[in-house]
Design a protein around this motif. Sequence first.
Motif, PDB file in Angstrom:
ATOM      1  N   LYS A 250      -8.439  -4.266  22.512  1.00 41.18           N
ATOM      2  CA  LYS A 250      -7.827  -3.204  21.713  1.00 41.18           C
ATOM      3  C   LYS A 250      -7.158  -3.793  20.466  1.00 41.18           C
ATOM      4  CE  LYS A 250      -8.938   0.098  24.460  1.00 41.18           C
ATOM      5  NZ  LYS A 250      -9.985   1.017  24.084  1.00 41.18           N
ATOM      6  N   ALA A 251      -7.065  -2.947  19.440  1.00 40.59           N
ATOM      7  CA  ALA A 251      -6.445  -3.360  18.177  1.00 40.59           C
ATOM      8  C   ALA A 251      -5.440  -2.312  17.743  1.00 40.59           C
ATOM      9  CB  ALA A 251      -7.502  -3.558  17.105  1.00 40.59           C
ATOM     10  N   VAL A 252      -4.476  -2.742  16.938  1.00 40.24           N
ATOM     11  CA  VAL A 252      -3.484  -1.836  16.377  1.00 40.24           C
ATOM     12  C   VAL A 252      -3.236  -2.250  14.923  1.00 40.24           C
ATOM     13  CG1 VAL A 252      -1.512  -3.219  17.169  1.00 40.24           C
ATOM     14  CG2 VAL A 252      -1.193  -0.784  16.699  1.00 40.24           C
ATOM     15  N   ALA A 253      -3.086  -1.236  14.059  1.00 37.43           N
ATOM     16  CA  ALA A 253      -2.761  -1.497  12.651  1.00 37.43           C
ATOM     17  C   ALA A 253      -1.245  -1.442  12.490  1.00 37.43           C
ATOM     18  CB  ALA A 253      -3.433  -0.472  11.753  1.00 37.43           C
ATOM     19  N   LEU A 254      -0.685  -2.515  11.978  1.00 40.60           N
ATOM     20  CA  LEU A 254       0.760  -2.593  11.758  1.00 40.60           C
ATOM     21  C   LEU A 254       1.073  -2.258  10.308  1.00 40.60           C
ATOM     22  CD1 LEU A 254       1.457  -5.997  13.564  1.00 40.60           C
ATOM     23  CD2 LEU A 254       1.340  -3.691  14.562  1.00 40.60           C
ATOM     24  N   ASN A 255       2.073  -1.405  10.092  1.00 41.10           N
ATOM     25  CA  ASN A 255       2.530  -1.104   8.749  1.00 41.10           C
ATOM     26  C   ASN A 255       3.225  -2.351   8.196  1.00 41.10           C
ATOM     27  OD1 ASN A 255       3.401   0.095   6.385  1.00 41.10           O
ATOM     28  ND2 ASN A 255       5.150   1.082   7.346  1.00 41.10           N
ATOM     29  N   ALA A 256       2.701  -2.865   7.084  1.00 45.64           N
ATOM     30  CA  ALA A 256       3.248  -4.073   6.461  1.00 45.64           C
ATOM     31  C   ALA A 256       3.314  -3.825   4.962  1.00 45.64           C
ATOM     32  CB  ALA A 256       2.382  -5.280   6.794  1.00 45.64           C
ATOM     33  N   SER A 257       4.286  -3.021   4.548  1.00 45.76           N
ATOM     34  CA  SER A 257       4.329  -2.509   3.170  1.00 45.76           C
ATOM     35  C   SER A 257       4.409  -3.603   2.109  1.00 45.76           C
ATOM     36  CB  SER A 257       5.491  -1.531   3.008  1.00 45.76           C
ATOM     37  OG  SER A 257       6.715  -2.162   3.316  1.00 45.76           O
ATOM     38  N   HIS A 258       4.930  -4.779   2.442  1.00 45.52           N
ATOM     39  CA  HIS A 258       5.025  -5.865   1.459  1.00 45.52           C
ATOM     40  C   HIS A 258       3.841  -6.824   1.528  1.00 45.52           C
ATOM     41  CE1 HIS A 258       9.278  -4.547   1.699  1.00 45.52           C
ATOM     42  NE2 HIS A 258       9.232  -4.781   0.407  1.00 45.52           N
ATOM     43  N   PHE A 259       2.862  -6.526   2.379  1.00 47.89           N
ATOM     44  CA  PHE A 259       1.751  -7.464   2.573  1.00 47.89           C
ATOM     45  C   PHE A 259       0.626  -7.213   1.584  1.00 47.89           C
ATOM     46  CE2 PHE A 259      -2.049  -9.283   4.444  1.00 47.89           C
ATOM     47  CZ  PHE A 259      -1.584 -10.539   4.798  1.00 47.89           C
ATOM     48  N   ASP A 260       0.180  -8.284   0.945  1.00 45.51           N
ATOM     49  CA  ASP A 260      -0.950  -8.267   0.026  1.00 45.51           C
ATOM     50  C   ASP A 260      -1.789  -9.498   0.363  1.00 45.51           C
ATOM     51  OD1 ASP A 260      -2.723  -8.705  -2.081  1.00 45.51           O
ATOM     52  OD2 ASP A 260      -1.249  -8.355  -3.648  1.00 45.51           O
ATOM     53  N   PRO A 261      -3.035  -9.309   0.815  1.00 45.56           N
ATOM     54  CA  PRO A 261      -3.845 -10.465   1.218  1.00 45.56           C
ATOM     55  C   PRO A 261      -3.968 -11.546   0.145  1.00 45.56           C
ATOM     56  CG  PRO A 261      -4.949  -8.427   1.843  1.00 45.56           C
ATOM     57  CD  PRO A 261      -3.757  -8.044   1.005  1.00 45.56           C
TER      58      PRO A 261
END
Length: 196
Positions: free
Chosen positions: A173-184
């Motif tokens: 299973k997978a989950v998407a985490l809210n990471a508002s400051h994340f930029d790859p």
Amino acid sequence: PEAVNVNDIKVDASAGGISVVALDNISGMYVEDGSDEVMSGIFAVTFRNDSGSDLQYAKLVLTVGDEDYTFEISTLPAGATVRAMEANKKAFVAAKGDVTLTQESVAWFNDPPSMHEDVFKIIERDGAIIVENISDKTVAAPIYVYYKNYVDGEYVGGITYRAGTQEELAPGKAVALNASHFDPDASRLMFVTYVP
């Protein structure tokens, strides 16, 4: 000593494995409190972790003459540099006197931080981090992924951001985490914590 401006200071200051590399007054987003407030004249110091250990947290005070400037740094690998902004949003004022660096508090990782690649597959997206359980066991909550801003070979900001879930994660299973400051393109994953 003569009064000096920030660009004229030659610093040979270190404290317990953390040294000062450069000083500057900068303009842009103030990242240290997560607000991303646009400011000008923020005093920024580039620090290097000269120890052989990964830094978990340090509160440092840079004193120039009679003026104290406070910096907080978290998650700085051995040998890495970070450009941290003054914790109280202070600008550097021309000063005279000695330049010293002291540690108010410091903590080192006991074990090197890990992404736990044997348990999780991490997929990076703008503003999100997807965590997949690739193990054969359910992973209990909470699960947290820690990340920092990283540009041109240097960490930007003493702050380490955290994205997480309070849901357990079954195998596959997978989950998407809210990471508002994340930029790859401008962030680096630092480590994952979970309940083994």
